[in-house]
Design an enzyme around this catalytic site. Structure first.
Site, PDB file in Angstrom:
ATOM      1  N   HIS A 109       0.837  -1.205   0.000  1.00 48.36           N
ATOM      2  CA  HIS A 109       0.000   0.000   0.000  1.00 48.36           C
ATOM      3  C   HIS A 109       0.872   1.255   0.000  1.00 48.36           C
ATOM      4  O   HIS A 109       2.003   1.255   0.495  1.00 48.36           O
ATOM      5  CB  HIS A 109      -1.012   0.005   1.149  1.00 48.36           C
ATOM      6  CG  HIS A 109      -0.451  -0.044   2.542  1.00 48.36           C
ATOM      7  ND1 HIS A 109       0.023   1.070   3.199  1.00 48.36           N
ATOM      8  CD2 HIS A 109      -0.336  -1.067   3.431  1.00 48.36           C
ATOM      9  CE1 HIS A 109       0.407   0.744   4.417  1.00 48.36           C
ATOM     10  NE2 HIS A 109       0.210  -0.552   4.588  1.00 48.36           N
ATOM     11  N   ASP A 158       0.208   4.384   1.325  1.00 46.89           N
ATOM     12  CA  ASP A 158       0.152   5.362   2.420  1.00 46.89           C
ATOM     13  C   ASP A 158       0.894   4.887   3.653  1.00 46.89           C
ATOM     14  O   ASP A 158       1.219   3.707   3.808  1.00 46.89           O
ATOM     15  CB  ASP A 158      -1.302   5.680   2.773  1.00 46.89           C
ATOM     16  CG  ASP A 158      -2.085   4.449   3.221  1.00 46.89           C
ATOM     17  OD1 ASP A 158      -1.825   3.355   2.687  1.00 46.89           O
ATOM     18  OD2 ASP A 158      -2.954   4.591   4.098  1.00 46.89           O
ATOM     19  N   GLU A 197      -4.702   2.500   2.624  1.00 43.75           N
ATOM     20  CA  GLU A 197      -4.944   1.262   3.361  1.00 43.75           C
ATOM     21  C   GLU A 197      -5.134   1.526   4.843  1.00 43.75           C
ATOM     22  O   GLU A 197      -5.988   0.913   5.503  1.00 43.75           O
ATOM     23  CB  GLU A 197      -3.760   0.303   3.155  1.00 43.75           C
ATOM     24  CG  GLU A 197      -3.934  -1.067   3.789  1.00 43.75           C
ATOM     25  CD  GLU A 197      -3.346  -1.179   5.188  1.00 43.75           C
ATOM     26  OE1 GLU A 197      -3.537  -2.229   5.824  1.00 43.75           O
ATOM     27  OE2 GLU A 197      -2.714  -0.199   5.662  1.00 43.75           O
ATOM     28  N   GLU A 198      -4.350   2.440   5.401  1.00 42.22           N
ATOM     29  CA  GLU A 198      -4.296   2.592   6.848  1.00 42.22           C
ATOM     30  C   GLU A 198      -5.575   3.155   7.459  1.00 42.22           C
ATOM     31  O   GLU A 198      -5.828   2.963   8.645  1.00 42.22           O
ATOM     32  CB  GLU A 198      -3.105   3.486   7.232  1.00 42.22           C
ATOM     33  CG  GLU A 198      -1.742   2.907   6.874  1.00 42.22           C
ATOM     34  CD  GLU A 198      -1.332   1.737   7.756  1.00 42.22           C
ATOM     35  OE1 GLU A 198      -2.154   1.301   8.587  1.00 42.22           O
ATOM     36  OE2 GLU A 198      -0.203   1.261   7.606  1.00 42.22           O
ATOM     37  N   HIS A 218       2.980   2.402  13.617  1.00 40.52           N
ATOM     38  CA  HIS A 218       1.930   3.373  13.950  1.00 40.52           C
ATOM     39  C   HIS A 218       2.320   4.257  15.127  1.00 40.52           C
ATOM     40  O   HIS A 218       1.452   4.913  15.707  1.00 40.52           O
ATOM     41  CB  HIS A 218       0.586   2.698  14.231  1.00 40.52           C
ATOM     42  CG  HIS A 218       0.029   1.938  13.066  1.00 40.52           C
ATOM     43  ND1 HIS A 218      -1.255   1.429  13.056  1.00 40.52           N
ATOM     44  CD2 HIS A 218       0.563   1.598  11.875  1.00 40.52           C
ATOM     45  CE1 HIS A 218      -1.472   0.804  11.914  1.00 40.52           C
ATOM     46  NE2 HIS A 218      -0.375   0.893  11.183  1.00 40.52           N
ATOM     47  N   ASP A 263       3.113  -6.932   3.605  1.00 40.16           N
ATOM     48  CA  ASP A 263       2.779  -6.117   4.776  1.00 40.16           C
ATOM     49  C   ASP A 263       2.941  -6.841   6.109  1.00 40.16           C
ATOM     50  O   ASP A 263       2.475  -6.364   7.140  1.00 40.16           O
ATOM     51  CB  ASP A 263       1.331  -5.618   4.643  1.00 40.16           C
ATOM     52  CG  ASP A 263       1.088  -4.313   5.375  1.00 40.16           C
ATOM     53  OD1 ASP A 263       2.062  -3.711   5.870  1.00 40.16           O
ATOM     54  OD2 ASP A 263      -0.072  -3.895   5.449  1.00 40.16           O
ATOM     55  N   ASP A 282       6.188   0.537   7.519  1.00 35.01           N
ATOM     56  CA  ASP A 282       4.863  -0.024   7.268  1.00 35.01           C
ATOM     57  C   ASP A 282       4.152   0.919   6.294  1.00 35.01           C
ATOM     58  O   ASP A 282       3.702   1.977   6.688  1.00 35.01           O
ATOM     59  CB  ASP A 282       4.104  -0.129   8.591  1.00 35.01           C
ATOM     60  CG  ASP A 282       2.641  -0.496   8.433  1.00 35.01           C
ATOM     61  OD1 ASP A 282       2.259  -0.992   7.361  1.00 35.01           O
ATOM     62  OD2 ASP A 282       1.873  -0.262   9.385  1.00 35.01           O
TER      63      ASP A 282
END
Length: 500
Positions: A87, A89, A159-160, A471, A183, A129
């Site tokens: 992904h 983002d 995606e996030e 994150h 991922d 990530d």
């Protein structure tokens, strides 16, 4: 914003000498282009322009996903087409003392000062990530040395915060029969299934009024580790919102006379909140007494969680307010609601050992335009698990006079342990590691389940390097693990014929 050349060169200098060099060069470039969720267009355009310059067929689908094709290398034209997927983002999280505009500013790399075997960013999330996975896909496309069948590289949007790209992927957009999702965040592990999820938004109207109170206190909790609300949910990490709610509810229960002026905490639905704060209005003559009580509650919390959260910091100090505060009745409802909303592991799986089956995370709260808003993310390996937690949230909201809205649901990914791509991955991983990899189901949202909805016959596996504290601004990637991951990816591509 487009490529920040200075940041790109600085990032390149940090990763100089890392292997594989082609992958790290791409990761340095990705970091030098701002790409948080909903702001990936500059990165997508940069990749599209590069693909065109290489003569690679490239297109954007209806929701903005980038799809790049590359012909098979000599001798592999008859092998099944394989898709690589990442992904575009990244999660935008910064420390409180870091000034960073994720829509404009690049990510600046640095080695972990305590352990230079790990790469991290300066005060922000690193974007490993899924930037490392994205970089590996682009490195495979650029390489002239890797043997592979025909390739389809799918780079998804946003995606996030909702899996927008995977949800919008049209049926038959891909022709591949197998797919490698990039991922996963632990070397030596192969993921063949994941949890589904759904967003929960709880809102409670609160009325402000001229207050009889003549003083105010600010209460802050910070220094928590935070992390990924799926992968890290079982690690006993403190949720700053739940802790500030506990402080307020305990203070209320002890007879403290106060009302809420403001409360806020967290930044993202899918990140465990590291910081939260509240402003309470009170009588000036009670400030010292309330301060002593709050400090005692916070000390008790620290004693409970200090093994997992040694960085826990609480602060109580005088502050100003304009004389208006939430009515006592609405303040009571707000505190009760915030304290009652669950967050954490609900149930472990009976069928997959040591795996969380159902969880939820209270990710963000705040008061906006006279309305308290709480944002949660529910995850489960089974659809009924999600449904059950939604009923709990709805019941709590109703009891508080609030409203719960559920949206953005996505399905999980059902494991197929005997699939061809899984067996090939295990075989090649074993050759690299010298031991069998761990085959797991992850308690996080991978796009695989959604992609299988539009492409049900796609055989999927997920792999990746070791990434810790995703994150959060403490996100870091194990440099050596990236090379191991790369070796595995290259071996799978070269040996697809073994699974045909």
């Amino acid at each position: 914003m487009s490529l920040n050349e200075q940041a790109y060169q600085e990032n390149l200098a940090v990763v100089s000498g890392f292997e594989p060099s082609l992958l790290w060069r791409w990761f340095a470039r990705i970091g030098a282009i701002a790409h948080p969720s909903y702001h990936e267009e500059a990165l997508a355009n940069d990749i599209v322009d590069w693909a065109k310059s290489q003569g690679l067929p490239v297109r954007r689908d209806a929701v903005g996903n980038v799809i790049i094709n590359k012909a098979a290398t000599n001798g592999m034209q008859d092998m099944p087409t394989i898709a690589l997927q990442a992904h575009l983002d990244m999660v935008p999280q910064a420390n409180a003392d870091t000034v960073h505009d994720f829509t404009k500013d690049p990510i600046r790399f640095r080695l972990n000062p305590d352990n230079p075997q790990w790469l991290m960013a300066t005060g922000t999330t690193l974007g490993a990530d899924n930037g490392i996975g994205l970089a590996s896909c682009l490195a495979v496309l650029e390489s002239k040395e890797i043997a592979h069948p025909a390739l389809e590289v799918l780079l998804t949007m946003t995606e996030e915060t909702g899996m927008v790209g995977a949800i919008g992927l049209a049926a038959n957009e891909l022709s591949a029969s197998m797919m490698i999702n990039t991922d996963t965040e632990e070397i030596g592990e192969v993921y063949i299934g994941c949890a589904g999820g759904i967003d929960a938004d709880v809102s409670l109207p609160v009325a402000y009024e001229d207050s009889d109170f003549d003083a105010a206190l600010s209460i802050s909790i910070k220094g928590l580790r935070g992390g990924h609300s799926g992968i890290d949910i079982h690690k006993n990490r403190g949720n700053a919102i739940k802790l500030i709610a506990r402080v307020l509810a305990t203070l209320q229960q002890s007879g403290g006379h106060f009302t809420i002026v403001q409360v806020q905490g967290g930044t993202l639905r899918n990140a465990i909140p590291r910081e939260a704060s509240a402003i309470i209005a009170c009588q000036a003559e009670q400030k010292n007494q309330l301060t002593v009580k709050i400090e005692a509650i916070c000390q008790q919390i620290f004693e409970e969680i200090k093994q997992a959260e040694s960085g826990f910091v609480s602060l109580v100090q005088d502050t100003q307010f304009d004389g208006r505060a939430i009515s006592t009745s609405d303040s009571d409802k707000l505190i009760g609601l915030m304290n009652a909303l669950p967050s954490g592991v609900v149930r472990y799986s009976d069928t997959v050992e040591d795996t969380v089956e159902t969880s939820l995370s209270l990710g963000r709260v705040g008061i906006v335009d006279g309305q308290f808003e709480a944002v949660l993310l529910v995850r489960s390996l089974i659809e009924s698990g999600k449904e059950a937690i939604c009923t709990v949230i709805d019941s709590i909201a109703r009891l508080a006079g609030a409203k719960a809205v559920f949206d953005g649901g996505y399905v999980g990914w059902n494991p197929e342990p005997n699939s061809a791509i899984t067996q090939l991955t295990i075989k090649e991983y074993t050759k690299i590691l010298g031991t069998l990899p761990q085959v797991k189901v992850i308690h996080a949202g991978l796009e695989c389940g959604l992609i299988k909805q539009s492409h049900p016959n796609l055989d999927i596996v997920s792999i990746g390097p070791t990434i810790k504290n995703a994150h959060s601004p403490d996100e870091m990637v194990d440099i050596a693990s990236v090379d191991v991951y790369w070796q595995l990816l290259v071996r799978i591509l070269a040996n697809i014929k073994a699974s045909a």
